[in-house]
Design an enzyme around this catalytic site. Sequence first.
Site, PDB file in Angstrom:
ATOM      1  N   MET A   8     -61.520   5.145 -37.493  1.00 56.47           N
ATOM      2  CA  MET A   8     -60.685   5.027 -38.689  1.00 56.47           C
ATOM      3  C   MET A   8     -61.194   5.990 -39.756  1.00 56.47           C
ATOM      4  O   MET A   8     -60.925   5.817 -40.947  1.00 56.47           O
ATOM      5  CB  MET A   8     -60.685   3.589 -39.203  1.00 56.47           C
ATOM      6  CG  MET A   8     -60.089   2.620 -38.184  1.00 56.47           C
ATOM      7  SD  MET A   8     -59.312   1.165 -38.908  1.00 56.47           S
ATOM      8  CE  MET A   8     -60.668   0.458 -39.794  1.00 56.47           C
ATOM      9  N   GLY A   9     -61.955   7.008 -39.335  1.00 59.20           N
ATOM     10  CA  GLY A   9     -62.461   7.996 -40.286  1.00 59.20           C
ATOM     11  C   GLY A   9     -63.670   7.487 -41.039  1.00 59.20           C
ATOM     12  O   GLY A   9     -64.348   6.556 -40.582  1.00 59.20           O
ATOM     13  N   ALA A  10     -63.970   8.118 -42.214  1.00 58.09           N
ATOM     14  CA  ALA A  10     -65.203   7.831 -42.967  1.00 58.09           C
ATOM     15  C   ALA A  10     -66.381   7.911 -41.995  1.00 58.09           C
ATOM     16  O   ALA A  10     -67.190   6.991 -41.875  1.00 58.09           O
ATOM     17  CB  ALA A  10     -65.125   6.468 -43.654  1.00 58.09           C
ATOM     18  N   HIS A  51     -69.653   8.471 -39.788  1.00 59.53           N
ATOM     19  CA  HIS A  51     -71.100   8.480 -40.015  1.00 59.53           C
ATOM     20  C   HIS A  51     -71.779   8.801 -38.688  1.00 59.53           C
ATOM     21  O   HIS A  51     -71.109   9.056 -37.669  1.00 59.53           O
ATOM     22  CB  HIS A  51     -71.577   7.152 -40.620  1.00 59.53           C
ATOM     23  CG  HIS A  51     -71.180   5.936 -39.834  1.00 59.53           C
ATOM     24  ND1 HIS A  51     -71.672   5.664 -38.583  1.00 59.53           N
ATOM     25  CD2 HIS A  51     -70.309   4.932 -40.109  1.00 59.53           C
ATOM     26  CE1 HIS A  51     -71.156   4.542 -38.140  1.00 59.53           C
ATOM     27  NE2 HIS A  51     -70.309   4.078 -39.041  1.00 59.53           N
ATOM     28  N   GLY A  78     -73.130   7.125 -36.474  1.00 57.81           N
ATOM     29  CA  GLY A  78     -72.730   6.324 -35.314  1.00 57.81           C
ATOM     30  C   GLY A  78     -71.524   6.949 -34.607  1.00 57.81           C
ATOM     31  O   GLY A  78     -71.502   7.072 -33.377  1.00 57.81           O
ATOM     32  N   HIS A  79     -70.512   7.360 -35.401  1.00 61.36           N
ATOM     33  CA  HIS A  79     -69.333   8.008 -34.800  1.00 61.36           C
ATOM     34  C   HIS A  79     -69.729   9.326 -34.129  1.00 61.36           C
ATOM     35  O   HIS A  79     -69.256   9.644 -33.040  1.00 61.36           O
ATOM     36  CB  HIS A  79     -68.290   8.336 -35.876  1.00 61.36           C
ATOM     37  CG  HIS A  79     -67.732   7.153 -36.592  1.00 61.36           C
ATOM     38  ND1 HIS A  79     -67.991   6.895 -37.912  1.00 61.36           N
ATOM     39  CD2 HIS A  79     -66.910   6.169 -36.172  1.00 61.36           C
ATOM     40  CE1 HIS A  79     -67.359   5.802 -38.288  1.00 61.36           C
ATOM     41  NE2 HIS A  79     -66.698   5.331 -37.252  1.00 61.36           N
ATOM     42  N   LYS A  85     -72.001  -1.662 -31.240  1.00 56.76           N
ATOM     43  CA  LYS A  85     -72.217  -2.448 -32.472  1.00 56.76           C
ATOM     44  C   LYS A  85     -71.070  -3.445 -32.656  1.00 56.76           C
ATOM     45  O   LYS A  85     -71.293  -4.576 -33.073  1.00 56.76           O
ATOM     46  CB  LYS A  85     -72.298  -1.504 -33.663  1.00 56.76           C
ATOM     47  CG  LYS A  85     -72.184  -2.224 -34.972  1.00 56.76           C
ATOM     48  CD  LYS A  85     -73.177  -1.726 -35.969  1.00 56.76           C
ATOM     49  CE  LYS A  85     -73.135  -2.576 -37.206  1.00 56.76           C
ATOM     50  NZ  LYS A  85     -71.785  -2.623 -37.780  1.00 56.76           N
ATOM     51  N   SER A 140     -74.001   1.488 -40.227  1.00 63.96           N
ATOM     52  CA  SER A 140     -72.663   0.990 -40.504  1.00 63.96           C
ATOM     53  C   SER A 140     -72.210   1.591 -41.819  1.00 63.96           C
ATOM     54  O   SER A 140     -73.031   1.807 -42.724  1.00 63.96           O
ATOM     55  CB  SER A 140     -72.719  -0.538 -40.630  1.00 63.96           C
ATOM     56  OG  SER A 140     -71.578  -1.008 -41.314  1.00 63.96           O
TER      57      SER A 140
HETATM   58  O1  PAF Z   1     -63.711   0.448 -34.591  1.00 68.68           O
HETATM   59  C1  PAF Z   1     -62.810   1.032 -35.229  1.00 68.68           C
HETATM   60  O2  PAF Z   1     -63.042   1.990 -35.982  1.00 68.68           O
HETATM   61  C2  PAF Z   1     -61.357   0.556 -35.088  1.00 68.68           C
HETATM   62  O3  PAF Z   1     -61.312  -0.819 -34.948  1.00 68.68           O
HETATM   63  C3  PAF Z   1     -60.602   1.259 -33.953  1.00 68.68           C
HETATM   64  C4  PAF Z   1     -61.203   0.957 -32.588  1.00 68.68           C
HETATM   65  C5  PAF Z   1     -60.599   2.761 -34.193  1.00 68.68           C
HETATM   66  C6  PAF Z   1     -59.153   0.785 -33.918  1.00 68.68           C
HETATM   67  O4  PAF Z   1     -58.492   1.059 -35.113  1.00 68.68           O
END
Ligand code: PAF
Length: 291
Positions: free
Chosen positions: A33-35, A37, A39-40, A152, A192
Amino acid sequence: MQTVHTLDPLRSAVAALRARSGGSGKIALVTTMGALHEGHLTLVREARKRAAGVVVSIFVNPLQFGANEDLDAYPRQLERDSALLEGEGVDLLWAPTVEAMYPAGFASNISVTGVSEGLCGAARPGHFDGVATVVCKLFNQVLPDLALFGEKDWQQLAVIRRMTRDLDLTLPAADNVLGIGTVREADGLAMSSRNAYLSAGQRAEAVALPTAMRVAIAAIEAGADVPATLARLESDLLAGGFGSIDYAQLRDADDLVLLDARADRPMRLLVAARIGSTRLIDNMAVAPAKS
Ligand code: PAF
């Protein structure tokens, strides 16, 4: 990195990516969902190791926000996120508009019972329906060979795996919905976007969460009574600066059935607790008893 916002250009871009990957190279999807960090970005790096083509989606999904949750306040920083993804060598950014994802007349919902109940599902009614619905759509839009999610959000991962199995999805197949281990700060706190809401004092106290969880796991694995150990975990958190505990539970790692004793199959200790107004979640593996 190519960026697309609507479905037809996405389909063409994915087809071109497949062709560039020689047809036999795998395509991996990281949904966000963007933002973004660390972790992504770890998920993106893991995707890069496993696939010839990496697609990242950024979509703030209105369906997974409750009436009392502020969808409008959710951070949207596409330019910054885009630069980070470009730096990681991502091939394609899928950033659909709300209209592209949910055109007028959209009326479907995917509800995964069982695993979505209790834990975070209890505090956020409808949340996991929203997650399952958007992730199913994202899978069908991108048709990735594999998809990577952070461990997580263990309950979310369980919901997505169940949905993928139950609906016989093949791109990705359930076995290719991969959980990637939680990225932690040096002191053990799970990374997070919510950690940014903690004051310096709260941030220092927040380490009580992973610390108390590790103590509880060591006790359970040494044969201690599970309900008594969880009660001790809760009092350790309250003594460590947390204001309230939403849940501290031992569950089957796969179907999330609640356990009151150590089992002979993989288990997970899952905790959600509040420090000030910030709700933190974490989960860790508990080794099965020898049968
Ligand atoms: O974990 C998230 O960021 C959201 O729940 C996801 C999996 C992208 C679904 O909108």
